[in-house]
Design a protein around this motif. Sequence first.
Motif, PDB file in Angstrom:
ATOM      1  N   GLY A  29       0.816  -1.263  -0.194  1.00 58.16           N
ATOM      2  CA  GLY A  29      -0.189   0.055   0.026  1.00 58.16           C
ATOM      3  C   GLY A  29       0.896   1.275   0.114  1.00 58.16           C
ATOM      4  O   GLY A  29       2.056   1.141  -0.467  1.00 58.16           O
ATOM      5  N   LEU A  30       0.308   2.204   0.608  1.00 55.60           N
ATOM      6  CA  LEU A  30       0.794   3.850   0.613  1.00 55.60           C
ATOM      7  C   LEU A  30       2.408   3.887   1.358  1.00 55.60           C
ATOM      8  O   LEU A  30       3.020   4.551   1.565  1.00 55.60           O
ATOM      9  CB  LEU A  30       0.032   4.679   1.102  1.00 55.60           C
ATOM     10  N   THR A  31       2.258   2.640   2.367  1.00 51.93           N
ATOM     11  CA  THR A  31       3.471   2.759   3.292  1.00 51.93           C
ATOM     12  C   THR A  31       4.099   1.316   3.223  1.00 51.93           C
ATOM     13  O   THR A  31       3.358   0.360   2.572  1.00 51.93           O
ATOM     14  CB  THR A  31       3.185   2.936   4.874  1.00 51.93           C
ATOM     15  N   THR A  32       5.191   1.307   3.572  1.00 47.36           N
ATOM     16  CA  THR A  32       6.251   0.122   3.493  1.00 47.36           C
ATOM     17  C   THR A  32       5.673  -0.799   4.455  1.00 47.36           C
ATOM     18  O   THR A  32       6.381  -2.008   4.341  1.00 47.36           O
ATOM     19  CB  THR A  32       7.598   0.179   3.572  1.00 47.36           C
ATOM     20  N   GLU A  33       4.700  -0.370   5.515  1.00 45.85           N
ATOM     21  CA  GLU A  33       4.639  -1.452   6.388  1.00 45.85           C
ATOM     22  C   GLU A  33       3.266  -2.199   6.275  1.00 45.85           C
ATOM     23  O   GLU A  33       3.053  -2.977   7.091  1.00 45.85           O
ATOM     24  CB  GLU A  33       4.312  -0.625   7.615  1.00 45.85           C
ATOM     25  N   GLN A  34       2.676  -2.068   5.201  1.00 44.73           N
ATOM     26  CA  GLN A  34       1.327  -2.660   4.848  1.00 44.73           C
ATOM     27  C   GLN A  34       1.666  -3.888   3.983  1.00 44.73           C
ATOM     28  O   GLN A  34       2.082  -3.715   2.766  1.00 44.73           O
ATOM     29  CB  GLN A  34       0.268  -1.665   3.951  1.00 44.73           C
ATOM     30  N   GLU A  35       1.394  -4.949   4.685  1.00 41.16           N
ATOM     31  CA  GLU A  35       1.648  -6.249   3.961  1.00 41.16           C
ATOM     32  C   GLU A  35       0.629  -6.543   2.773  1.00 41.16           C
ATOM     33  O   GLU A  35      -0.513  -6.315   3.042  1.00 41.16           O
ATOM     34  CB  GLU A  35       1.751  -7.313   5.027  1.00 41.16           C
ATOM     35  N   PRO A  36       1.115  -7.092   1.701  1.00 42.12           N
ATOM     36  CA  PRO A  36       0.152  -7.225   0.528  1.00 42.12           C
ATOM     37  C   PRO A  36      -0.708  -8.765   1.095  1.00 42.12           C
ATOM     38  O   PRO A  36      -0.060  -9.553   1.479  1.00 42.12           O
ATOM     39  CB  PRO A  36       1.012  -7.570  -0.541  1.00 42.12           C
TER      40      PRO A  36
END
Lengths: 139, 297
Positions: B215-222
Amino acid sequence: MRGSPPIQAALVVMVLLFLLIPLHRLTERVNARETLAPAVVKPTEHVHLGLKTTAAPFRFQISYLGRTLWAGEATGAELEKDVDIDFPKEGIDLVVDATWDNPALVALQISVSPPDGTALDKTLWGRGKISDVITFKEE
Amino acid sequence: MPLRSLAAVAFGVLWVGALAQKAAGEVKVASFSTVLSEVAEKVGGKDVTVTSLIKPGQDPHEYQLTPGDLTAATNANLVLLSGKGMENTYLVNLRDALPKKVVVLAVGNQLPGLTKPADKSAEEAAEDPHWWNSVPEVEKATVVVRDALIRLDPQRSSDYQSNAGAYLADLKELNAWVKRKVAELPRDQRKLVTSHDAFQYFAKEYGFQIDSIEGLTTEQEPSVSHISALIDEIKKQQVKAIFLENTLNPKVSTEITRESGAKIGGTLYADGLGPGDGATYDGMIRHNVTEIVDALK
């Protein structure tokens, strides 16, 4: 009843050969990765280009996808040319470079007419020089 | 006292006075953005001290405020933030801890925003904070920083105007280069798939369709369903390459390329300046655009 060894051996070989085809089909390595379909060759279209300026003479170059479509030195204020290029629905970007000896304010109108006849045009302004990328897209 | 000694004392007093005035008038900037650090250095010139609290190559999504950085921010006159939600995890603490005299400027909040289309989930509908991936947005940010420095230090207004003018001219030249480089790529091939959703401003400015793994941040896991849909889309759109980022683990991206048949197009600097050729804004943009255009041709 026991048959002769050569006949038994031949029968075994025949059975194995018979099983070989379905076994091969069952154990054949399936390539899991589907490859992308080959790129479709895009047909080119007959596109009419036009230039109109407020001052002549001037030198110009129109490029598309890194290749020169049209270049030269114009003595008149209006000129036109037909070119064959692909014109996707996403539009085209033309790189326009033009220079005048006089560094006064000049305008250059670039018109593009795709085959369906919808004329598109954009005007660029500069002082003795114009250098820009313009997008033509059918709405 | 001899005349020569008197002159020496007078000169010394004047010199010390001038130094004290300079120290008192010096503007200190603390920046939580690598791109804004460069903007502040270019616009501020020799009269402004810039402390970059986020270093090139560091992931700003995962940054955590440290006591040392808080001290640096407290000692500054101006604190620069990317804005648009980038600093949400520590912004409240930062604002609470800073003295009132410190001006906190979320530069991105002064710029027009981009959000995901309405058909996306509420989480994905957040505003994209990665405005620096479009050169015209950095031009606007330069004007915002210039005006902030002039408000803080109006005596050096002409210097800030002049410095900003020179930097804006460089940015215009950079944008002209980007447009020419991108023009080498047919508009129907401008399909950009990246690790995380950091290129909406880039896509809008230069005519790309985008999709991302995270997502918009690198912390949002797909999610698995998102990855599956993305692989289908890459195949359907015949996307030639996908791009990794310098701050991300490339494992998932590598898996997608294996399944979809697309190649790895290269590594992009998505979250600001990076090491090597991405250490300047000019270098970062030229690196990204060259990687994208050359891989998708």
